[in-house]
Design a protein around this motif. Sequence first.
Motif, PDB file in Angstrom:
ATOM      1  N   VAL A 126       0.853  -1.188   0.000  1.00 33.03           N
ATOM      2  CA  VAL A 126       0.000   0.000   0.000  1.00 33.03           C
ATOM      3  C   VAL A 126       0.889   1.238   0.000  1.00 33.03           C
ATOM      4  CG1 VAL A 126      -1.818   1.275   1.187  1.00 33.03           C
ATOM      5  CG2 VAL A 126      -1.816  -1.230   1.223  1.00 33.03           C
ATOM      6  N   VAL A 127       0.662   2.117  -0.982  1.00 34.19           N
ATOM      7  CA  VAL A 127       1.497   3.297  -1.184  1.00 34.19           C
ATOM      8  C   VAL A 127       0.719   4.543  -0.784  1.00 34.19           C
ATOM      9  CG1 VAL A 127       2.685   4.685  -2.918  1.00 34.19           C
ATOM     10  CG2 VAL A 127       2.755   2.180  -3.062  1.00 34.19           C
ATOM     11  N   GLY A 128       1.297   5.364   0.069  1.00 34.59           N
ATOM     12  CA  GLY A 128       0.636   6.614   0.455  1.00 34.59           C
ATOM     13  C   GLY A 128       0.852   6.937   1.917  1.00 34.59           C
ATOM     14  N   HIS A 129       0.338   8.111   2.328  1.00 38.49           N
ATOM     15  CA  HIS A 129       0.614   8.612   3.672  1.00 38.49           C
ATOM     16  C   HIS A 129      -0.436   8.226   4.707  1.00 38.49           C
ATOM     17  CE1 HIS A 129       3.863  10.707   1.836  1.00 38.49           C
ATOM     18  NE2 HIS A 129       3.110  11.592   1.204  1.00 38.49           N
ATOM     19  N   ARG A 130      -1.572   7.724   4.271  1.00 36.36           N
ATOM     20  CA  ARG A 130      -2.616   7.364   5.234  1.00 36.36           C
ATOM     21  C   ARG A 130      -2.430   5.938   5.720  1.00 36.36           C
ATOM     22  NH1 ARG A 130      -7.829   9.120   1.837  1.00 36.36           N
ATOM     23  NH2 ARG A 130      -6.444   8.448   0.133  1.00 36.36           N
ATOM     24  N   ALA A 131      -2.847   5.698   6.945  1.00 42.17           N
ATOM     25  CA  ALA A 131      -2.650   4.379   7.558  1.00 42.17           C
ATOM     26  C   ALA A 131      -3.704   3.387   7.070  1.00 42.17           C
ATOM     27  CB  ALA A 131      -2.714   4.499   9.076  1.00 42.17           C
ATOM     28  N   VAL A 132      -3.328   2.117   7.029  1.00 39.27           N
ATOM     29  CA  VAL A 132      -4.271   1.049   6.723  1.00 39.27           C
ATOM     30  C   VAL A 132      -5.047   0.731   8.002  1.00 39.27           C
ATOM     31  CG1 VAL A 132      -4.528  -1.350   5.993  1.00 39.27           C
ATOM     32  CG2 VAL A 132      -2.744   0.100   4.964  1.00 39.27           C
ATOM     33  N   PRO A 133      -6.381   0.805   7.976  1.00 38.70           N
ATOM     34  CA  PRO A 133      -7.168   0.577   9.198  1.00 38.70           C
ATOM     35  C   PRO A 133      -6.879  -0.773   9.847  1.00 38.70           C
ATOM     36  CG  PRO A 133      -8.545   1.491   7.453  1.00 38.70           C
ATOM     37  CD  PRO A 133      -7.235   1.152   6.819  1.00 38.70           C
ATOM     38  N   ALA A 134      -7.030  -0.815  11.144  1.00 38.87           N
ATOM     39  CA  ALA A 134      -6.717  -2.029  11.898  1.00 38.87           C
ATOM     40  C   ALA A 134      -7.573  -3.208  11.468  1.00 38.87           C
ATOM     41  CB  ALA A 134      -6.890  -1.759  13.394  1.00 38.87           C
ATOM     42  N   ARG A 135      -8.818  -2.936  11.042  1.00 36.80           N
ATOM     43  CA  ARG A 135      -9.721  -4.023  10.673  1.00 36.80           C
ATOM     44  C   ARG A 135      -9.822  -4.218   9.164  1.00 36.80           C
ATOM     45  NH1 ARG A 135     -14.893  -3.533  14.893  1.00 36.80           N
ATOM     46  NH2 ARG A 135     -13.631  -3.668  16.824  1.00 36.80           N
ATOM     47  N   ALA A 136      -8.917  -3.636   8.423  1.00 30.98           N
ATOM     48  CA  ALA A 136      -8.931  -3.767   6.965  1.00 30.98           C
ATOM     49  C   ALA A 136      -8.707  -5.217   6.553  1.00 30.98           C
ATOM     50  CB  ALA A 136      -7.861  -2.881   6.341  1.00 30.98           C
ATOM     51  N   ARG A 137      -9.310  -5.596   5.442  1.00 27.54           N
ATOM     52  CA  ARG A 137      -9.130  -6.960   4.913  1.00 27.54           C
ATOM     53  C   ARG A 137      -7.671  -7.216   4.535  1.00 27.54           C
ATOM     54  NH1 ARG A 137     -12.659  -7.728   0.045  1.00 27.54           N
ATOM     55  NH2 ARG A 137     -12.342  -9.962   0.387  1.00 27.54           N
ATOM     56  N   LEU A 138      -6.933  -6.143   4.270  1.00 26.94           N
ATOM     57  CA  LEU A 138      -5.515  -6.295   3.953  1.00 26.94           C
ATOM     58  C   LEU A 138      -4.726  -6.881   5.120  1.00 26.94           C
ATOM     59  CD1 LEU A 138      -4.855  -2.957   2.055  1.00 26.94           C
ATOM     60  CD2 LEU A 138      -4.510  -5.256   1.148  1.00 26.94           C
ATOM     61  N   ARG A 139      -5.275  -6.796   6.319  1.00 27.54           N
ATOM     62  CA  ARG A 139      -4.602  -7.360   7.493  1.00 27.54           C
ATOM     63  C   ARG A 139      -5.052  -8.791   7.769  1.00 27.54           C
ATOM     64  NH1 ARG A 139      -1.669  -3.481   9.945  1.00 27.54           N
ATOM     65  NH2 ARG A 139      -2.242  -1.268   9.623  1.00 27.54           N
ATOM     66  N   GLY A 140      -5.912  -9.313   6.909  1.00 32.83           N
ATOM     67  CA  GLY A 140      -6.376 -10.681   7.066  1.00 32.83           C
ATOM     68  C   GLY A 140      -5.465 -11.669   6.364  1.00 32.83           C
ATOM     69  N   PRO A 141      -5.946 -12.908   6.187  1.00 35.09           N
ATOM     70  CA  PRO A 141      -5.130 -13.938   5.537  1.00 35.09           C
ATOM     71  C   PRO A 141      -4.673 -13.505   4.153  1.00 35.09           C
ATOM     72  CG  PRO A 141      -7.090 -14.900   6.547  1.00 35.09           C
ATOM     73  CD  PRO A 141      -7.268 -13.417   6.603  1.00 35.09           C
ATOM     74  N   GLY A 142      -3.438 -13.849   3.834  1.00 36.16           N
ATOM     75  CA  GLY A 142      -2.868 -13.478   2.537  1.00 36.16           C
ATOM     76  C   GLY A 142      -1.398 -13.171   2.673  1.00 36.16           C
ATOM     77  N   GLY A 143      -0.856 -12.483   1.706  1.00 34.76           N
ATOM     78  CA  GLY A 143       0.558 -12.139   1.734  1.00 34.76           C
ATOM     79  C   GLY A 143       0.873 -11.074   2.769  1.00 34.76           C
ATOM     80  N   GLU A 144       2.156 -10.904   3.029  1.00 39.53           N
ATOM     81  CA  GLU A 144       2.606  -9.890   3.980  1.00 39.53           C
ATOM     82  C   GLU A 144       2.152  -8.505   3.531  1.00 39.53           C
ATOM     83  OE1 GLU A 144       6.814  -7.834   5.489  1.00 39.53           O
ATOM     84  OE2 GLU A 144       6.850  -9.683   4.308  1.00 39.53           O
ATOM     85  N   LEU A 145       1.705  -7.686   4.491  1.00 36.61           N
ATOM     86  CA  LEU A 145       1.304  -6.316   4.211  1.00 36.61           C
ATOM     87  C   LEU A 145       2.517  -5.402   4.351  1.00 36.61           C
ATOM     88  CD1 LEU A 145      -0.763  -4.048   3.725  1.00 36.61           C
ATOM     89  CD2 LEU A 145      -1.229  -4.071   6.190  1.00 36.61           C
ATOM     90  N   VAL A 146       2.783  -4.624   3.309  1.00 39.62           N
ATOM     91  CA  VAL A 146       3.889  -3.658   3.314  1.00 39.62           C
ATOM     92  C   VAL A 146       3.289  -2.279   3.057  1.00 39.62           C
ATOM     93  CG1 VAL A 146       6.032  -2.935   2.214  1.00 39.62           C
ATOM     94  CG2 VAL A 146       5.518  -5.381   2.455  1.00 39.62           C
ATOM     95  N   ALA A 147       3.360  -1.387   4.048  1.00 40.50           N
ATOM     96  CA  ALA A 147       2.851  -0.020   3.909  1.00 40.50           C
ATOM     97  C   ALA A 147       4.035   0.908   3.683  1.00 40.50           C
ATOM     98  CB  ALA A 147       2.072   0.385   5.154  1.00 40.50           C
ATOM     99  N   LEU A 148       4.032   1.624   2.558  1.00 41.92           N
ATOM    100  CA  LEU A 148       5.136   2.508   2.200  1.00 41.92           C
ATOM    101  C   LEU A 148       4.649   3.952   2.222  1.00 41.92           C
ATOM    102  CD1 LEU A 148       6.722   0.458  -0.740  1.00 41.92           C
ATOM    103  CD2 LEU A 148       7.366   0.487   1.688  1.00 41.92           C
ATOM    104  N   ASP A 149       5.215   4.738   3.111  1.00 42.21           N
ATOM    105  CA  ASP A 149       4.786   6.120   3.332  1.00 42.21           C
ATOM    106  C   ASP A 149       5.433   7.025   2.283  1.00 42.21           C
ATOM    107  OD1 ASP A 149       3.764   8.427   4.363  1.00 42.21           O
ATOM    108  OD2 ASP A 149       4.998   8.434   6.180  1.00 42.21           O
ATOM    109  N   THR A 150       4.984   6.904   1.043  1.00 46.52           N
ATOM    110  CA  THR A 150       5.544   7.676  -0.061  1.00 46.52           C
ATOM    111  C   THR A 150       4.554   7.694  -1.212  1.00 46.52           C
ATOM    112  OG1 THR A 150       7.416   7.865  -1.602  1.00 46.52           O
ATOM    113  CG2 THR A 150       6.665   5.649  -1.059  1.00 46.52           C
ATOM    114  N   HIS A 151       4.738   8.627  -2.133  1.00 44.98           N
ATOM    115  CA  HIS A 151       4.002   8.629  -3.391  1.00 44.98           C
ATOM    116  C   HIS A 151       4.947   8.475  -4.580  1.00 44.98           C
ATOM    117  CE1 HIS A 151       0.529  10.988  -1.322  1.00 44.98           C
ATOM    118  NE2 HIS A 151       0.234   9.709  -1.397  1.00 44.98           N
ATOM    119  N   ASP A 152       6.208   8.247  -4.308  1.00 47.44           N
ATOM    120  CA  ASP A 152       7.247   8.216  -5.341  1.00 47.44           C
ATOM    121  C   ASP A 152       7.450   6.781  -5.843  1.00 47.44           C
ATOM    122  OD1 ASP A 152       9.547   8.291  -6.880  1.00 47.44           O
ATOM    123  OD2 ASP A 152      10.593   9.680  -5.545  1.00 47.44           O
ATOM    124  N   PRO A 153       7.113   6.487  -7.104  1.00 46.99           N
ATOM    125  CA  PRO A 153       7.288   5.122  -7.617  1.00 46.99           C
ATOM    126  C   PRO A 153       8.722   4.611  -7.510  1.00 46.99           C
ATOM    127  CG  PRO A 153       5.894   6.378  -9.108  1.00 46.99           C
ATOM    128  CD  PRO A 153       6.443   7.353  -8.099  1.00 46.99           C
TER     129      PRO A 153
END
Length: 332
Positions: free
Chosen positions: A218-245
């Motif tokens: 997930v790319v951007g400055h906002r946080a991923v909510p604690a109950r987001a589906r992205l925090r459920g089963p699946g691959g590792e979640l990587v949050a990158l605090d940037t907009h620069d590709p």
Amino acid sequence: MARALELATRGPRHGPNPRVGCVLLAPDGATIGEGWHAGAGTPHAEVRAIADARAAGHDTAGATAVVTLEPCAHTGRTGPCTRALLTAGVTRVVHAVADPDPLAAGGGQVLVDAGVDVVSGLAREEGEAVLGPWLTAVRRGRPVVTLKIAATLDGRVAAADGTSRWITSPAAREHAHRVRATVDAIVVGTGTALADDPALTARTAEGDLAAHQPLRVVVGHRAVPARARLRGPGGELVALDTHDPSVVLADLARRDVRHAVVEGGPVLAAAFLAAGVVDELHVYLAPVLLGAGRSAVADLGITTLGDALRWRTVALEQVGPDVLVIARRLEA
């Protein structure tokens, strides 16, 4: 070599290591062993071919190894293939593609210095095709980027009221999940993460989690909510605090990502396109017209047709009622 290339395709398309196949030939030309690389941490194709030959009772002294990629001269999770070949008594090596990885390259010269006859470049184009994104990523020093777009015929990804599920058919979505199961990372922006609450998993036709799950980025400055589906089963979640590709790709490269799919919205798509780092487009077009709504790509700052980003269509495929267009960047 054709058989070695076929064996190589049995390996996974994802992961930090290349798909490699090897056929071991006796001095009289008979096949005595075969092997392929099954993924990071497992024996390399040459080692498996030698083991296969020995398990069948064959003598490997004087053998020829036909391998799709130059044997490595690097000790990582496994030992160097050059050592295994020399220990086995192999006297000739024929490979399709020279290894561009600075950590593993040079195996051919190591073998030559040890008195082995080395032939390079047999079926090179076919070998490069099998190596696919791994080869491109190693050569460029960054992950290969595929931009995925699901749009109407008039280029809309959402209606005027914001609704977007579902523009494309179940068949198209199933196809996209099969692609996800072959890549190392899926990238979206925080806008998509917050608005759609996606799981970003790779699923089988039956709806189960696929054996391989890519990183969820997930790319951007906002946080991923604690109950987001992205925090459920699946691959590792990587949050990158940037907009620069470029920052995103540098981080993913450090994580050994070779192939990433960008599935974010129009803004993220435009950012990666403007940065010139999109290598391939996967555009799923549904036979739907909206006439208004969000465009597939945000403003690129292009004001005249002569400055348009142009692509080369490499495949067209009907997927259910939809059409998949695969296009690659035209090199300058």
